[in-house]
Enzyme design. Sequence first.
Site, PDB file in Angstrom:
ATOM      1  N   ILE A  44       0.840  -1.205   0.000  1.00  0.00           N
ATOM      2  CA  ILE A  44       0.000   0.000   0.000  1.00  0.00           C
ATOM      3  C   ILE A  44       0.874   1.254   0.000  1.00  0.00           C
ATOM      4  O   ILE A  44       0.619   2.195  -0.767  1.00  0.00           O
ATOM      5  CB  ILE A  44      -0.983  -0.014   1.197  1.00  0.00           C
ATOM      6  CG1 ILE A  44      -1.948  -1.202   1.048  1.00  0.00           C
ATOM      7  CG2 ILE A  44      -1.757   1.304   1.273  1.00  0.00           C
ATOM      8  CD1 ILE A  44      -2.865  -1.446   2.240  1.00  0.00           C
ATOM      9  N   GLU A  85     -11.840   2.747  17.629  1.00  0.00           N
ATOM     10  CA  GLU A  85     -12.918   2.621  16.637  1.00  0.00           C
ATOM     11  C   GLU A  85     -14.085   1.811  17.168  1.00  0.00           C
ATOM     12  O   GLU A  85     -13.843   0.788  17.830  1.00  0.00           O
ATOM     13  CB  GLU A  85     -12.378   1.852  15.405  1.00  0.00           C
ATOM     14  CG  GLU A  85     -11.698   2.693  14.429  1.00  0.00           C
ATOM     15  CD  GLU A  85     -11.173   1.918  13.230  1.00  0.00           C
ATOM     16  OE1 GLU A  85     -10.078   2.259  12.807  1.00  0.00           O
ATOM     17  OE2 GLU A  85     -11.847   0.988  12.727  1.00  0.00           O
ATOM     18  N   ARG A  87      -3.662   1.967  10.928  1.00  0.00           N
ATOM     19  CA  ARG A  87      -4.398   1.612  12.140  1.00  0.00           C
ATOM     20  C   ARG A  87      -4.268   2.756  13.145  1.00  0.00           C
ATOM     21  O   ARG A  87      -3.184   3.357  13.286  1.00  0.00           O
ATOM     22  CB  ARG A  87      -3.839   0.332  12.786  1.00  0.00           C
ATOM     23  CG  ARG A  87      -4.225  -0.955  12.095  1.00  0.00           C
ATOM     24  CD  ARG A  87      -5.720  -1.264  12.176  1.00  0.00           C
ATOM     25  NE  ARG A  87      -6.048  -2.550  11.567  1.00  0.00           N
ATOM     26  CZ  ARG A  87      -6.439  -2.716  10.296  1.00  0.00           C
ATOM     27  NH1 ARG A  87      -6.559  -1.671   9.490  1.00  0.00           N
ATOM     28  NH2 ARG A  87      -6.726  -3.914   9.841  1.00  0.00           N
ATOM     29  N   GLY A 122     -11.093   2.672   3.783  1.00  0.00           N
ATOM     30  CA  GLY A 122      -9.960   2.532   2.860  1.00  0.00           C
ATOM     31  C   GLY A 122     -10.199   1.560   1.723  1.00  0.00           C
ATOM     32  O   GLY A 122      -9.892   1.836   0.570  1.00  0.00           O
ATOM     33  N   HIS A 152     -13.183   4.517   8.410  1.00  0.00           N
ATOM     34  CA  HIS A 152     -12.456   3.294   8.027  1.00  0.00           C
ATOM     35  C   HIS A 152     -13.010   2.711   6.709  1.00  0.00           C
ATOM     36  O   HIS A 152     -13.518   1.583   6.683  1.00  0.00           O
ATOM     37  CB  HIS A 152     -12.504   2.255   9.151  1.00  0.00           C
ATOM     38  CG  HIS A 152     -11.368   1.268   9.074  1.00  0.00           C
ATOM     39  ND1 HIS A 152     -10.814   0.674  10.170  1.00  0.00           N
ATOM     40  CD2 HIS A 152     -10.692   0.762   8.007  1.00  0.00           C
ATOM     41  CE1 HIS A 152      -9.849  -0.151   9.798  1.00  0.00           C
ATOM     42  NE2 HIS A 152      -9.768  -0.113   8.481  1.00  0.00           N
TER      43      HIS A 152
HETATM   44  C1  DGY Z   1      -7.695  -3.958   6.274  1.00  0.00           C
HETATM   45  O1  DGY Z   1      -7.994  -4.781   5.407  1.00  0.00           O
HETATM   46  O2  DGY Z   1      -6.850  -4.188   7.127  1.00  0.00           O
HETATM   47  C2  DGY Z   1      -8.382  -2.641   6.228  1.00  0.00           C
HETATM   48  O3  DGY Z   1      -8.174  -1.883   7.336  1.00  0.00           O
HETATM   49  C3  DGY Z   1      -9.853  -2.782   5.910  1.00  0.00           C
HETATM   50  O4  DGY Z   1      -9.947  -3.162   4.609  1.00  0.00           O
END
Ligand code: DGY
Length: 314
Positions: free
Chosen positions: A153, A263, A234, A283, A281
């Site tokens: 990522i 969260e 996170r 993403g 959250h």
């Molecule tokens: C993950 O996959 O760890 C993300 O935080 C949610 O898709």
Amino acid sequence: MSGSKIRVLVAEEVRYFLQFVEVPADVQIEWLPTSAAVPEGDYKGLLPLLSRRVDESVLERLPQLMVVANFAVGFDNIDLDATRARGVPVSNTPDVLTGATADLTWSLILAVSRRIVEAERLAREGKWTWHPTLLLGMQLSGRRLGLLGAGRIGQAVGRRAIPFGMEVVYWDRIEQPEFEAEIGARRIESLDEVLASADLVSIHVQLSEETAGLIGRDQIARMKDGAILINTARGGIVDEDALCEALESGKLRGAGLDVYEGEPQIRECLKRLSNVVLLPHVGSATEDTRRKMFELAWENLMLGVRREPLLTPV
Ligand code: DGY
């Protein structure tokens, strides 16, 4: 009656995606809302959301468990010492969510640097006239993006910085020569140096014992005045009280957050500030990506219950 069927516990919240996979005739699904406790039973597989903690207290209820197929790339919700001790393999969902998460990270980078949410509110309220100093933001070209973590990522976020004319540096234990060659990114070994020199810091490390609280008061103090912090990894990686103070004092220009320590609760101090963009959250929340996450988690689950090697073990 389940007869001799292979029973698996699957998070109720992913039920929609079941239409995209095949359920073998010998498998019986039991849907489990994440708010409910894990029942005792002869379940062979567990497919939990990231919001379910899977630790010894869960494992002891599932003595026949053969696999935990997490519906997430992150696996900080799983006590790996406990699963290892019981010989239960764990899988996650890497790759399939890289692009979506990098795009969302960039949504935050653009939203914070160009004050999109503040601007949208002002436009709706109709309390504006064009003015040369109205809502001045940070120009991205020529600025330095510091990636904390250059895994899949982090790298995808770095690649997207090039068309914006940004310089990319990264902090990671592992050197990434291909990434460096591809976009001209540079590894900096010292976290402090990245923090002190980046105009925009974006977090892409996993939450673990080493990274919990990685960005605390001291680290924020070392950041450049007027820098921006983005966190789509996170919540537990950032000291949110210290972040609030830095945003309030103007030490930091802004922050973009998709994840939080407690969260789904979000600290009041963050909610009060206008220079932080807060997302719930999301993403990986695209239709394609969530479907692929389920397909991968399901495949891992089906392999695990038959003691076959998992596609994406952690
Ligand atoms: C993950 O996959 O760890 C993300 O935080 C949610 O898709």
